[in-house]
Design a protein around this motif. Structure first.
Motif, PDB file in Angstrom:
ATOM      1  N   TRP A  63      24.086 126.845 -17.650  1.00 45.10           N
ATOM      2  CA  TRP A  63      24.555 127.663 -18.487  1.00 45.10           C
ATOM      3  C   TRP A  63      25.235 126.964 -19.567  1.00 45.10           C
ATOM      4  CZ3 TRP A  63      29.683 131.073 -18.086  1.00 45.10           C
ATOM      5  CH2 TRP A  63      29.977 131.702 -19.379  1.00 45.10           C
ATOM      6  N   ASN A  64      24.813 126.975 -20.845  1.00 41.35           N
ATOM      7  CA  ASN A  64      25.486 126.346 -22.020  1.00 41.35           C
ATOM      8  C   ASN A  64      26.080 127.346 -22.870  1.00 41.35           C
ATOM      9  OD1 ASN A  64      26.566 124.280 -23.656  1.00 41.35           O
ATOM     10  ND2 ASN A  64      24.409 123.923 -24.380  1.00 41.35           N
ATOM     11  N   SER A  65      27.527 127.657 -22.622  1.00 47.13           N
ATOM     12  CA  SER A  65      28.103 128.681 -23.267  1.00 47.13           C
ATOM     13  C   SER A  65      28.564 128.227 -24.853  1.00 47.13           C
ATOM     14  CB  SER A  65      29.246 128.959 -22.602  1.00 47.13           C
ATOM     15  OG  SER A  65      30.387 129.778 -23.183  1.00 47.13           O
ATOM     16  N   ALA A  66      28.334 128.988 -25.775  1.00 41.66           N
ATOM     17  CA  ALA A  66      28.761 128.812 -27.249  1.00 41.66           C
ATOM     18  C   ALA A  66      30.446 128.725 -27.249  1.00 41.66           C
ATOM     19  CB  ALA A  66      28.385 129.765 -28.128  1.00 41.66           C
ATOM     20  N   GLU A  67      30.851 129.257 -26.235  1.00 38.17           N
ATOM     21  CA  GLU A  67      32.351 129.221 -26.353  1.00 38.17           C
ATOM     22  C   GLU A  67      33.015 128.287 -25.448  1.00 38.17           C
ATOM     23  OE1 GLU A  67      34.398 132.983 -25.154  1.00 38.17           O
ATOM     24  OE2 GLU A  67      36.230 132.211 -25.314  1.00 38.17           O
ATOM     25  N   LEU A  68      32.406 128.263 -24.280  1.00 43.51           N
ATOM     26  CA  LEU A  68      33.088 127.354 -23.280  1.00 43.51           C
ATOM     27  C   LEU A  68      32.313 125.931 -23.037  1.00 43.51           C
ATOM     28  CD1 LEU A  68      33.708 130.109 -20.553  1.00 43.51           C
ATOM     29  CD2 LEU A  68      35.583 128.979 -21.778  1.00 43.51           C
ATOM     30  N   GLY A  69      31.297 125.745 -23.735  1.00 46.06           N
ATOM     31  CA  GLY A  69      30.448 124.754 -23.453  1.00 46.06           C
ATOM     32  C   GLY A  69      29.668 124.844 -22.298  1.00 46.06           C
ATOM     33  N   SER A  70      29.328 123.644 -21.646  1.00 45.70           N
ATOM     34  CA  SER A  70      28.381 123.743 -20.390  1.00 45.70           C
ATOM     35  C   SER A  70      29.480 123.888 -19.186  1.00 45.70           C
ATOM     36  CB  SER A  70      27.622 122.532 -20.241  1.00 45.70           C
ATOM     37  OG  SER A  70      27.391 121.892 -19.035  1.00 45.70           O
ATOM     38  N   VAL A  71      29.172 125.077 -18.519  1.00 42.42           N
ATOM     39  CA  VAL A  71      29.817 125.357 -17.219  1.00 42.42           C
ATOM     40  C   VAL A  71      29.052 125.210 -16.100  1.00 42.42           C
ATOM     41  CG1 VAL A  71      31.123 127.252 -16.297  1.00 42.42           C
ATOM     42  CG2 VAL A  71      30.572 127.325 -18.773  1.00 42.42           C
ATOM     43  N   SER A  72      29.594 124.413 -14.970  1.00 37.50           N
ATOM     44  CA  SER A  72      28.820 123.962 -13.859  1.00 37.50           C
ATOM     45  C   SER A  72      28.428 125.140 -13.135  1.00 37.50           C
ATOM     46  CB  SER A  72      29.476 123.080 -13.117  1.00 37.50           C
ATOM     47  OG  SER A  72      30.251 123.766 -12.102  1.00 37.50           O
ATOM     48  N   PRO A  73      27.157 125.184 -12.195  1.00 38.24           N
ATOM     49  CA  PRO A  73      27.027 126.382 -11.664  1.00 38.24           C
ATOM     50  C   PRO A  73      27.866 126.498 -10.454  1.00 38.24           C
ATOM     51  CG  PRO A  73      25.366 124.500 -11.468  1.00 38.24           C
ATOM     52  CD  PRO A  73      26.261 124.403 -12.480  1.00 38.24           C
TER      53      PRO A  73
END
Ligand code: C2E
Ligand code: CA
Ligand code: CA
Ligand code: CA
Length: 273
Positions: A63-73
């Motif tokens: 998940w590469n979030s526009a707001e949070l950046g890449s969030v680990s699974p």
């Protein structure tokens, strides 16, 4: 003393606030992630150490979030599991895997996907898999479902029933993170499983820790005696791979062979080798 006591509470409060704020943002962001095109899959090879051939690819969500950046699974899957979002994420994943399974290099191997424990409480994931099979999008004999040991222990009857149903479709089943979930040998005998995946924590120190070597050896012997195949996770060094191969481990997954990669990167890797 009173002052510092109060200071410490304030410190904890801030930390907890920050943590809660992040969880709320993950929860909100995750709801929009699919619609915003922020989800993707990477695939990590599982290799036959005797021939070097890739037999299976594990699909892992990103998940590469526009707001949070890449969030680990590790972080967002936990949140998705607490809510019901894991159901939608898995539905999305099954569609992607069905599509990708016809592409190079996946089309020559099996693909495994991860199921979360709480998904056994509803069978919508099974419906999604069945739909994909009926559409001709998914070949069930090339699919493997990974379930953690703890999921099985939590709700044995439900898991057992659902796994039996999907086995009948020709799908294989793997026990993930084996060795960390306190399941008994009796479970193994009663469940319709094909693979044991030895948890990375046992593989990490096999060159240092004789106990870990014994555990790995014993699991392989036991699994084979029960007619199961063994996958070792997290092999990073040549030494680890050599030991696992000598013990008769069927498949090895780990950075030694490859990190999880996008389809495009897998193809590029093949062209360069
Ligand atoms: P897992 O199912 O045990 O997946 C294996 C994890 O080990 C992956 O982490 C993989 O990148 C990592 N790994 C593989 N080889 C090595 C190695 O040699 N060294 C090290 N240090 N790590 C290695 P990842 O992708 O961060 O996923 C973490 C966990 O998140 C997974 O653990 C799984 O429990 C969960 N997860 C990921 N994708 C999905 C999904 O689509 N559905 C569900 N339900 N869970 C998922
Ligand atoms: Ca897994
Ligand atoms: Ca695992
Ligand atoms: Ca693991």
């Amino acid at each position: 003393a009173k002052e510092s006591g109060r200071g410490r509470y304030a410190f904890f409060d801030t930390r907890i606030d920050e943590r809660n704020r992040r969880l709320v943002r993950i929860k909100q962001g995750l709801r929009q992630a699919e619609a915003n095109g922020e989800l993707s899959l990477v695939y990590q090879p599982e290799v036959d150490p005797n021939t070097g051939e890739v037999r299976m690819y594990e699909a892992l969500m990103r998940w590469n979030s526009a707001e949070l950046g890449s969030v680990s699974p590790a972080e967002f899957i936990a949140v998705a599991e607490e809510t019901d979002m894991i159901v939608d994420l898995t539905r999305w994943l099954i569609g992607e895997v069905a599509r990708d399974s016809h592409q190079e290099p996946l089309k020559h191997s099996k693909i495994s996907i991860n199921l979360s424990p709480r998904q056994f409480r509803s069978d919508s994931w099974q419906d999604r898999v069945r739909d994909a099979i009926q559409d001709g999008a998914l070949d069930p004999t090339r699919l493997c479902i990974e379930v953690t040991e703890s999921a099985l222990v939590e709700d044995f009857a439900l898991a057992n029933e659902q796994l039996r149903e999907i086995k009948q479709l020709g799908i294989e089943v793997a026990i993930d993170d084996f060795g960390t979930g306190y399941s008994s040998l009796a479970y193994l005998k009663r469940l319709p499983i094909d693979y044991l995946k030895i948890d990375r924590s046992f593989v990490a120190d096999i060159h240092l820790d004789p106990d870990d070597r014994t555990i790995v050896e014993t699991v392989i012997v036991m699994a084979h005696a029960l007619g199961l195949k063994v996958v070792a996770e997290g092999a990073e060094t040549e030494q680890q791979v050599a030991f696992l191969r000598e013990q008769g481990c069927d498949l090895i997954q780990g950075y030694f062979y490859a990190r999880p990669l996008t389809l495009a990167a897998l193809v590029e890797n093949m062209e360069n080798s």
